[in-house]
Design a protein around this motif. Structure first.
Motif, PDB file in Angstrom:
ATOM      1  N   SER A  87       0.836  -1.198   0.000  1.00  0.00           N
ATOM      2  CA  SER A  87       0.000   0.000   0.000  1.00  0.00           C
ATOM      3  C   SER A  87       0.869   1.245   0.000  1.00  0.00           C
ATOM      4  N   ARG A  88       0.241   2.322  -0.407  1.00  0.00           N
ATOM      5  CA  ARG A  88       0.874   3.643  -0.383  1.00  0.00           C
ATOM      6  C   ARG A  88      -0.165   4.626   0.118  1.00  0.00           C
ATOM      7  N   HIS A  89       0.209   5.411   1.100  1.00  0.00           N
ATOM      8  CA  HIS A  89      -0.685   6.404   1.677  1.00  0.00           C
ATOM      9  C   HIS A  89       0.027   7.752   1.620  1.00  0.00           C
ATOM     10  N   PHE A  98      -4.707  10.182   0.166  1.00  0.00           N
ATOM     11  CA  PHE A  98      -4.722   9.294  -0.990  1.00  0.00           C
ATOM     12  C   PHE A  98      -4.183   7.950  -0.530  1.00  0.00           C
ATOM     13  N   THR A  99      -4.877   6.887  -0.922  1.00  0.00           N
ATOM     14  CA  THR A  99      -4.439   5.529  -0.615  1.00  0.00           C
ATOM     15  C   THR A  99      -4.531   4.687  -1.864  1.00  0.00           C
ATOM     16  N   ALA A 100      -3.520   3.868  -2.077  1.00  0.00           N
ATOM     17  CA  ALA A 100      -3.512   2.975  -3.232  1.00  0.00           C
ATOM     18  C   ALA A 100      -3.001   1.604  -2.813  1.00  0.00           C
ATOM     19  N   VAL A 101      -3.532   0.589  -3.456  1.00  0.00           N
ATOM     20  CA  VAL A 101      -3.022  -0.767  -3.304  1.00  0.00           C
ATOM     21  C   VAL A 101      -1.856  -0.908  -4.269  1.00  0.00           C
ATOM     22  N   ILE A 102      -0.763  -1.472  -3.786  1.00  0.00           N
ATOM     23  CA  ILE A 102       0.434  -1.642  -4.594  1.00  0.00           C
ATOM     24  C   ILE A 102       0.698  -3.137  -4.763  1.00  0.00           C
ATOM     25  N   GLY A 103       0.790  -3.564  -6.017  1.00  0.00           N
ATOM     26  CA  GLY A 103       1.068  -4.964  -6.300  1.00  0.00           C
ATOM     27  C   GLY A 103       2.519  -5.307  -6.024  1.00  0.00           C
ATOM     28  N   GLU A 132     -10.073  11.833 -13.865  1.00  0.00           N
ATOM     29  CA  GLU A 132     -10.499  10.909 -12.812  1.00  0.00           C
ATOM     30  C   GLU A 132      -9.498   9.761 -12.668  1.00  0.00           C
ATOM     31  N   LEU A 133      -8.973   9.268 -13.783  1.00  0.00           N
ATOM     32  CA  LEU A 133      -7.960   8.212 -13.723  1.00  0.00           C
ATOM     33  C   LEU A 133      -6.677   8.734 -13.076  1.00  0.00           C
ATOM     34  N   ASP A 134      -6.317   9.984 -13.376  1.00  0.00           N
ATOM     35  CA  ASP A 134      -5.153  10.583 -12.719  1.00  0.00           C
ATOM     36  C   ASP A 134      -5.331  10.597 -11.203  1.00  0.00           C
ATOM     37  N   LYS A 135      -6.528  10.914 -10.733  1.00  0.00           N
ATOM     38  CA  LYS A 135      -6.799  10.898  -9.289  1.00  0.00           C
ATOM     39  C   LYS A 135      -6.665   9.494  -8.726  1.00  0.00           C
ATOM     40  N   LEU A 136      -7.202   8.497  -9.442  1.00  0.00           N
ATOM     41  CA  LEU A 136      -7.108   7.114  -8.977  1.00  0.00           C
ATOM     42  C   LEU A 136      -5.665   6.636  -8.890  1.00  0.00           C
ATOM     43  N   LEU A 137      -4.797   7.204  -9.723  1.00  0.00           N
ATOM     44  CA  LEU A 137      -3.383   6.832  -9.715  1.00  0.00           C
ATOM     45  C   LEU A 137      -2.536   7.740  -8.820  1.00  0.00           C
ATOM     46  N   GLY A 138      -3.160   8.743  -8.215  1.00  0.00           N
ATOM     47  CA  GLY A 138      -2.455   9.618  -7.280  1.00  0.00           C
ATOM     48  C   GLY A 138      -1.630  10.715  -7.909  1.00  0.00           C
ATOM     49  N   ARG A 139      -1.889  11.025  -9.159  1.00  0.00           N
ATOM     50  CA  ARG A 139      -1.075  12.036  -9.843  1.00  0.00           C
ATOM     51  C   ARG A 139      -1.073  13.398  -9.140  1.00  0.00           C
ATOM     52  N   PRO A 140      -2.229  13.922  -8.705  1.00  0.00           N
ATOM     53  CA  PRO A 140      -2.174  15.229  -8.024  1.00  0.00           C
ATOM     54  C   PRO A 140      -1.276  15.204  -6.780  1.00  0.00           C
ATOM     55  N   TRP A 141      -1.283  14.106  -6.034  1.00  0.00           N
ATOM     56  CA  TRP A 141      -0.435  13.988  -4.845  1.00  0.00           C
ATOM     57  C   TRP A 141       1.033  13.912  -5.253  1.00  0.00           C
TER      58      TRP A 141
END
Length: 164
Positions: A87-89, A98-103, A132-141
């Motif tokens: 994960s990445r927070h 922002f939180t993402a699952v990392i493979g 919206e995809l950029d947000k899901l990938l955390g681009r703004p962060w």
């Protein structure tokens, strides 16, 4: 089972430092003494980073303990471990969390339901799909944190081990 990752406090007011250490120590169950250095990307703030080791899920617990503090920018990662995705927070004062699952290979894994929701919003004209995809990938962060990351190149790193 053990997990590991890295905590990056990209910028914090010096007065927050003991509180950040206390919050991280509360999750890890051991005292934490981070090495704070000036953050060249912003005046009057400091930065720290530490590698950590503990049970899976600690990254999320540390992120939860730090989220919402004003003027704090941080990022914490947890590497994938057997049977557990990584994960990445991230947190910034302007963007929030922002939180993402990392493979296991390091890629952000976007859940199917979040992709379907983004496609539905775009089809209804309520968003631009690429944004919206950029947000899901955390681009703004990533864009907001990048100057703070570069300032940390070559900074000292410490290891934090959770109580077992």
């Amino acid at each position: 089972m053990s997990a590991r990752g890295v905590l990056y406090v990209h910028s914090a007011q010096p007065a927050l430092c003991p509180h950040i250490e206390w919050a991280v120590a509360g999750v890890l169950g051991v005292p934490v003494d981070l090495t704070w250095t000036p953050q060249p990307a912003a005046p009057n703030v400091v930065r720290a980073q530490a590698e950590w080791e503990g049970r899976p899920g600690i990254a999320a617990a540390i992120a939860s303990s730090l989220m919402g503090w004003q003027r704090l920018r941080f990022e914490i990662t947890e590497d994938a471990s057997p049977g557990v995705d990584g994960s990445r927070h991230c947190y910034t004062p302007t963007l929030g969390a922002f939180t993402a699952v990392i493979g296991v290979n390091g890629d952000i894994m976007v859940p199917e339901d979040r992709l379907r929701a983004a496609m539905m919003l775009a089809a209804q004209g309520r968003c631009v799909l690429e944004e919206e995809l950029d947000k899901l990938l955390g681009r703004p962060w990533d864009e907001e944190l990048e100057p703070f990351r570069y300032a940390g190149d070559g900074a000292p790193v410490r290891w934090l081990h959770a109580a077992v």
